[in-house]
Design an enzyme around this catalytic site. Structure first.
Site, short mmCIF file in Angstrom:
data_model
loop_
_atom_site.label_atom_id
_atom_site.label_comp_id
_atom_site.label_asym_id
_atom_site.label_seq_id
_atom_site.Cartn_x
_atom_site.Cartn_y
_atom_site.Cartn_z
N LEU A 17 0.83 -1.21 0.00
CA LEU A 17 0.00 0.00 0.00
C LEU A 17 0.86 1.26 0.00
CD1 LEU A 17 -2.74 1.45 0.29
CD2 LEU A 17 -2.52 1.16 2.77
N ASP A 61 15.10 1.77 9.82
CA ASP A 61 14.08 1.02 10.56
C ASP A 61 13.38 2.02 11.48
OD1 ASP A 61 12.61 -0.48 12.32
OD2 ASP A 61 14.19 -1.96 12.68
N VAL A 62 12.12 2.31 11.19
CA VAL A 62 11.42 3.35 11.94
C VAL A 62 10.81 2.86 13.26
CG1 VAL A 62 11.05 4.86 9.96
CG2 VAL A 62 9.30 3.17 10.54
N SER A 139 -6.90 0.42 10.17
CA SER A 139 -7.49 -0.78 9.57
C SER A 139 -8.90 -0.87 10.14
CB SER A 139 -6.65 -1.99 10.00
OG SER A 139 -7.37 -3.19 9.83
N TYR A 152 -3.22 -8.14 16.18
CA TYR A 152 -3.30 -6.99 15.26
C TYR A 152 -4.38 -6.01 15.71
CZ TYR A 152 -3.65 -4.72 10.58
OH TYR A 152 -3.67 -3.84 9.51
N LYS A 156 -3.74 -2.12 16.44
CA LYS A 156 -4.38 -1.07 15.62
C LYS A 156 -5.36 -0.23 16.46
CE LYS A 156 -2.61 -1.33 11.37
NZ LYS A 156 -1.66 -0.32 10.89
N1 LIG Z 1 -2.80 -5.39 3.40
C1 LIG Z 1 -4.04 -5.18 3.86
O1 LIG Z 1 -5.00 -5.89 3.49
C2 LIG Z 1 -4.27 -4.07 4.85
C3 LIG Z 1 -5.58 -3.79 5.27
C4 LIG Z 1 -5.80 -2.75 6.16
C5 LIG Z 1 -4.73 -2.02 6.62
N2 LIG Z 1 -3.47 -2.31 6.22
C6 LIG Z 1 -2.36 -1.51 6.74
O2 LIG Z 1 -1.71 -0.90 5.65
C7 LIG Z 1 -0.33 -0.72 5.93
C8 LIG Z 1 0.52 -1.32 4.82
O3 LIG Z 1 0.21 -2.70 4.73
P1 LIG Z 1 0.85 -3.60 3.56
O4 LIG Z 1 0.19 -4.93 3.68
O5 LIG Z 1 0.81 -2.86 2.27
O6 LIG Z 1 2.35 -3.71 4.10
P2 LIG Z 1 3.56 -4.52 3.44
O7 LIG Z 1 3.25 -4.99 2.07
O8 LIG Z 1 3.97 -5.54 4.45
O9 LIG Z 1 4.67 -3.40 3.30
C9 LIG Z 1 5.35 -2.98 4.40
C10 LIG Z 1 6.31 -1.87 3.97
O10 LIG Z 1 6.85 -1.31 5.14
C11 LIG Z 1 8.27 -1.44 5.13
N3 LIG Z 1 8.64 -1.68 6.52
C12 LIG Z 1 8.22 -2.71 7.32
N4 LIG Z 1 8.72 -2.56 8.56
C13 LIG Z 1 9.48 -1.41 8.54
C14 LIG Z 1 10.23 -0.73 9.51
N5 LIG Z 1 10.32 -1.19 10.76
N6 LIG Z 1 10.86 0.42 9.16
C15 LIG Z 1 10.78 0.90 7.89
N7 LIG Z 1 10.05 0.30 6.93
C16 LIG Z 1 9.41 -0.85 7.26
C17 LIG Z 1 8.55 -2.61 4.19
O11 LIG Z 1 9.83 -2.56 3.59
P3 LIG Z 1 11.11 -3.31 4.28
O12 LIG Z 1 10.66 -4.70 4.65
O13 LIG Z 1 12.17 -3.28 3.22
O14 LIG Z 1 11.45 -2.48 5.46
C18 LIG Z 1 7.47 -2.37 3.14
O15 LIG Z 1 7.86 -1.32 2.26
C19 LIG Z 1 -0.11 -1.36 7.30
O16 LIG Z 1 -0.15 -0.39 8.31
C20 LIG Z 1 -1.28 -2.32 7.42
O17 LIG Z 1 -1.60 -2.59 8.78
C21 LIG Z 1 -3.21 -3.31 5.34
#
Ligand SMILES: NC(=O)c1ccc[n+]([C@@H]2O[C@H](COP(=O)([O-])OP(=O)(O)OC[C@H]3O[C@@H](n4cnc5c(N)ncnc54)[C@H](OP(=O)(O)O)[C@@H]3O)[C@@H](O)[C@H]2O)c1
Length: 272
Positions: A17, A61-62, A139, A152, A156
């Site tokens: 996302l 790493d944030v 979420s 989770y 959240k």
């Molecule tokens: N996917 C869904 O269905 C969904 C639904 C509702 C809400 N959300 C929310 O939307 C957001 C994004 O979800 P997603 O599924 O798209 O995530 P994702 O595909 O797992 O992507 C995570 C991103 O964050 C980076 N990251 C992870 N940990 C980090 C850290 N400690 N410091 C810096 N960068 C970090 C990762 O890169 P690196 O690993 O290289 O650091 C990657 O770019 C999340 O907050 C999730 O809870 C997702």
């Protein structure tokens, strides 16, 4: 907004996302900083974006203060200002709460809450100058419980509380803080990323590995969620739920928790 005067930082902007949010702000005329831990993933993400001369990357790493400070400083050193911070880093979970370890809950809170707190605190002085905005990515799990989502929901919900608290405190300083709460988002690896969480637990159905823990709610296109994030920042919206009709379910649950639970189990949970 084609003069590219505004600057957004998207944490977790190197994939999923976050990358779609980065693209959406770039298309809307922003200069963009994307932050992630893996430098090659960041480089690939930057290369995938049009107008990549308006994109900077921050490898950090944030969950660590040092990493959050680096992300904000990257925006200032490259573009001399920060208008919008999107806290998109977050991690989901699968399983039953009776099997949730404190270590796993700590990790979920680090990823979903500490990241937003550390980046926001580091960004406040710069956002205050511009009258800017913080958008946290929540979420449906920020609003209601759901079967099989483990810790989770707790993480959240904590982010939702932190967001409202920050909004109340930062409003007098001219900074808007909003929360965007999407339901399950469509993605290529849907169903595979949580398989290892569910396959060793006979009490958790295989369907729980799917987006939203196998909920019957239809997956959202990430572009729809990213457009909502842009609106949240631009129109200073406090709290957005996607799809919108689910706000009714949330409101019913606040007025009558018993009815809210019944509706949740009936209409959003997989029979799995
Ligand atoms: N996917 C869904 O269905 C969904 C639904 C509702 C809400 N959300 C929310 O939307 C957001 C994004 O979800 P997603 O599924 O798209 O995530 P994702 O595909 O797992 O992507 C995570 C991103 O964050 C980076 N990251 C992870 N940990 C980090 C850290 N400690 N410091 C810096 N960068 C970090 C990762 O890169 P690196 O690993 O290289 O650091 C990657 O770019 C999340 O907050 C999730 O809870 C997702």
């Amino acid at each position: 907004m084609t003069d590219r005067s505004l600057v957004v930082l998207v944490t977790g902007g190197s994939s999923g996302l976050g990358l779609v949010i980065a693209k959406t702000f770039l298309d809307a005329g922003f200069r963009v900083v994307i932050a992630g831990r893996d430098s090659s993933r960041l480089d690939a993400a930057k290369a995938s974006l049009a107008h990549d001369s308006y994109v900077a990357t921050a490898c950090c790493d944030v969950t660590e203060k040092q990493g959050a400070d680096k992300a904000i400083q990257t925006a200032i050193s490259h573009f001399s200002r920060l208008d919008v911070l999107v806290n998109c880093v977050g991690t989901s979970d699968r399983g039953l709460v009776e099997n949730l370890t404190l270590e796993r809950l700590d990790e979920l809170i680090r990823q979903n809450v500490h990241t937003a707190l550390l980046c926001s605190v580091a960004a406040i002085p710069f956002l205050e100058i511009e009258g800017g905005a913080i958008v946290n990515i929540g979420s449906l799990a920020s609003k209601v419980g759901a079967r099989y989502l483990g810790g989770y929901v707790a993480a959240k919900h904590a982010l939702a509380g932190l967001t409202q608290q920050m909004r109340l405190e930062l409003k007098p300083r001219g900074i808007h803080v909003g929360l965007v709460n999407p339901g399950p988002i469509r993605r290529d690896d849907a169903g595979s990323r949580y398989q290892s969480h569910v396959q060793h637990d006979p009490n958790v159905p295989a369907a729980a590995a799917k987006p939203g823990g196998g909920t019957t709610i239809k997956g959202l296109p990430p572009e729809t969620v990213a457009a909502a994030v842009l609106r949240c920042a631009r129109d200073r919206r406090p709290d957005m739920v996607l799809p919108r009709y689910l706000r009714l379910l949330i409101a019913v649950g606040h007025i009558s928790p018993r009815l809210g639970d019944w509706l949740l189990l009936k209409f959003t949970s997989s029979k799995g």
